[in-house]
Scaffold this active site. Structure first.
Site, PDB file in Angstrom:
ATOM      1  N   ASN A   1      18.305   9.615  36.416  1.00 41.30           N
ATOM      2  CA  ASN A   1      16.189   9.710  36.462  1.00 41.30           C
ATOM      3  C   ASN A   1      16.093   8.742  37.860  1.00 41.30           C
ATOM      4  OD1 ASN A   1      13.619   9.652  36.886  1.00 41.30           O
ATOM      5  ND2 ASN A   1      13.270   8.015  34.662  1.00 41.30           N
TER       6      ASN A   1
ATOM      7  N   LYS B   1      13.073   7.825  39.553  1.00 44.79           N
ATOM      8  CA  LYS B   1      11.660   7.853  39.746  1.00 44.79           C
ATOM      9  C   LYS B   1      10.843   8.533  40.674  1.00 44.79           C
ATOM     10  CE  LYS B   1      13.654   4.687  35.613  1.00 44.79           C
ATOM     11  NZ  LYS B   1      12.955   3.782  34.962  1.00 44.79           N
TER      12      LYS B   1
ATOM     13  N   HIS C   1       9.097   9.679  28.234  1.00 44.84           N
ATOM     14  CA  HIS C   1       9.491   8.360  29.201  1.00 44.84           C
ATOM     15  C   HIS C   1       8.228   7.083  29.165  1.00 44.84           C
ATOM     16  CE1 HIS C   1      11.036   4.920  32.371  1.00 44.84           C
ATOM     17  NE2 HIS C   1      12.279   5.939  32.566  1.00 44.84           N
TER      18      HIS C   1
ATOM     19  N   GLU D   1       7.841   4.766  31.029  1.00 48.26           N
ATOM     20  CA  GLU D   1       6.915   4.616  31.544  1.00 48.26           C
ATOM     21  C   GLU D   1       6.065   5.436  31.905  1.00 48.26           C
ATOM     22  OE1 GLU D   1       9.991   4.461  34.767  1.00 48.26           O
ATOM     23  OE2 GLU D   1      10.382   2.575  34.008  1.00 48.26           O
TER      24      GLU D   1
ATOM     25  N   GLU E   1      15.793   4.831  25.260  1.00 50.57           N
ATOM     26  CA  GLU E   1      15.468   3.207  26.158  1.00 50.57           C
ATOM     27  C   GLU E   1      14.460   2.065  25.876  1.00 50.57           C
ATOM     28  OE1 GLU E   1      15.963   5.764  30.262  1.00 50.57           O
ATOM     29  OE2 GLU E   1      14.135   5.958  29.892  1.00 50.57           O
TER      30      GLU E   1
ATOM     31  N   GLY F   1      15.318  -0.898  33.878  1.00 45.82           N
ATOM     32  CA  GLY F   1      14.662  -2.346  35.372  1.00 45.82           C
ATOM     33  C   GLY F   1      15.182  -3.636  35.150  1.00 45.82           C
TER      34      GLY F   1
ATOM     35  N   SER G   1      19.361   0.284  32.080  1.00 50.49           N
ATOM     36  CA  SER G   1      20.387  -0.982  33.286  1.00 50.49           C
ATOM     37  C   SER G   1      21.465  -0.178  32.758  1.00 50.49           C
ATOM     38  CB  SER G   1      20.011  -2.210  32.913  1.00 50.49           C
ATOM     39  OG  SER G   1      18.980  -2.934  33.166  1.00 50.49           O
TER      40      SER G   1
HETATM   41  P1  13P Z   1      16.889   1.622  35.122  1.00 49.83           P
HETATM   42  O1  13P Z   1      18.407   2.490  34.360  1.00 49.83           O
HETATM   43  O2  13P Z   1      16.359   1.331  35.966  1.00 49.83           O
HETATM   44  O3  13P Z   1      17.371   0.424  33.890  1.00 49.83           O
HETATM   45  O4  13P Z   1      15.758   2.528  34.056  1.00 49.83           O
HETATM   46  C1  13P Z   1      16.125   3.216  33.371  1.00 49.83           C
HETATM   47  C2  13P Z   1      15.485   4.440  33.323  1.00 49.83           C
HETATM   48  O5  13P Z   1      14.364   4.038  32.819  1.00 49.83           O
HETATM   49  C3  13P Z   1      15.760   5.423  33.091  1.00 49.83           C
HETATM   50  O6  13P Z   1      14.989   6.656  32.486  1.00 49.83           O
END
Ligand code: 13P
Length: 261
Positions: free
Chosen positions: A15, A17, A101, A103, A173, A179, A218
């Site tokens: 992903n 982003k 997601h 976010e 997640e 992150g 992560s």
């Molecule tokens: P990270 O791997 O940067 O923690 O992000 C995870 C994520 O949100 C994947 O959709």
């Protein structure tokens, strides 16, 4: 001893982003298609920003790597300025679309009803939704992890038919691991993944063993192998490390090793 269920193929999804330029995406995709050309064990996909999807189609079409989007409109077509329809993603050869997601839930106010509407659009277009679920740190600390996961999953399990549910991939997640560099321990991930499969089993007994449940939060080259060896962890949804060509390939290789040993 290998504890992996061979009725499920491992899946590793990047992903990206809101990262990347035409130049950096070209470099990354060329590297991935070259490095991963001999991979036959792991299903691999990248979820790119909308504007980079044509480039994914151009560079990945004859590779085994698939591509997808990070979001989609809950509407089919019409006067929705700035939105992208699922049919447009299908036109660009996408296979997957991330839905729900954390976010999007936290920063853009997506509630379960919108998540369901988006999943329906994705299915209607013949694509596979990757439904993201997960608890915040505060929720974990007050022992509400299972309640949160149950609410997020029940909303979807109650709104879709068996045929529709059979197309879903679920990604667990934990919000506190996204992150932050803080990964769920393999045991924490396994416990929630097993719970997700159990919830699925209660509603769709024949599907539960086939359901792909990814872990995200992560995932890095150095923790992927242990996570992927857990019996109910079927691969990863990788954020930051998916932008690093070597790390992403190492994560795919870790999935391959977890399945082969
Ligand atoms: P990270 O791997 O940067 O923690 O992000 C995870 C994520 O949100 C994947 O959709």
């Amino acid at each position: 001893m290998n504890m992996k269920n061979t009725s499920r193929r491992p899946l590793v999804v990047g992903n990206w982003k809101m990262h990347g330029s035409l130049e950096s995406v070209t470099t990354l995709l060329n590297f991935l298609r070259h490095e991963l050309q001999n991979n036959t064990v792991v299903d691999v996909a990248v979820c790119a920003p909308f504007v980079h999807l044509p480039l994914c189609r151009e560079l990945l079409t004859i590779s085994g790597i698939q591509w997808g989007a990070q979001n989609v409109s809950e509407h089919t077509v019409g006067a929705y300025t700035g939105e992208i329809a699922a049919s447009m993603l299908a036109d660009l050869g996408c296979r997957y679309v991330l839905v729900g997601h954390s976010e999007r839930r936290a920063l853009f106010g997506e509630m379960d009803a919108m998540v369901i509407a988006k999943i329906k659009q994705v299915l209607e277009a013949g694509l596979k939704p990757i439904l993201c679920v997960g608890e915040t740190l505060a929720e974990r600390e007050c022992d509400a992890t299972e309640a949160v996961i149950a609410r997020q999953l029940h909303a979807v399990l109650g709104a879709l038919t068996s045929e529709q549910l059979a197309e879903l991939v679920v990604a667990y997640e934990p919000v506190w691991a996204i992150g932050t560099g803080k990964t769920a321990s393999p045991e924490q991930a396994q416990a929630v993944h097993a719970y997700i499969r159990q919830l699925w089993k209660e509603k769709q007994p024949e599907q539960a063993e086939r359901l792909i449940v990814l872990y995200g939060g992560s995932v890095k080259a150095d923790n992927a192998r242990l996570l992927f060896t857990q019996p109910d962890v079927d691969g990863g949804l990788v954020g930051g490390a998916a932008l690093d060509q070597n790390q992403f390939c190492a994560i795919v290789n870790a999935a391959e090793q977890a399945w082969n040993h």
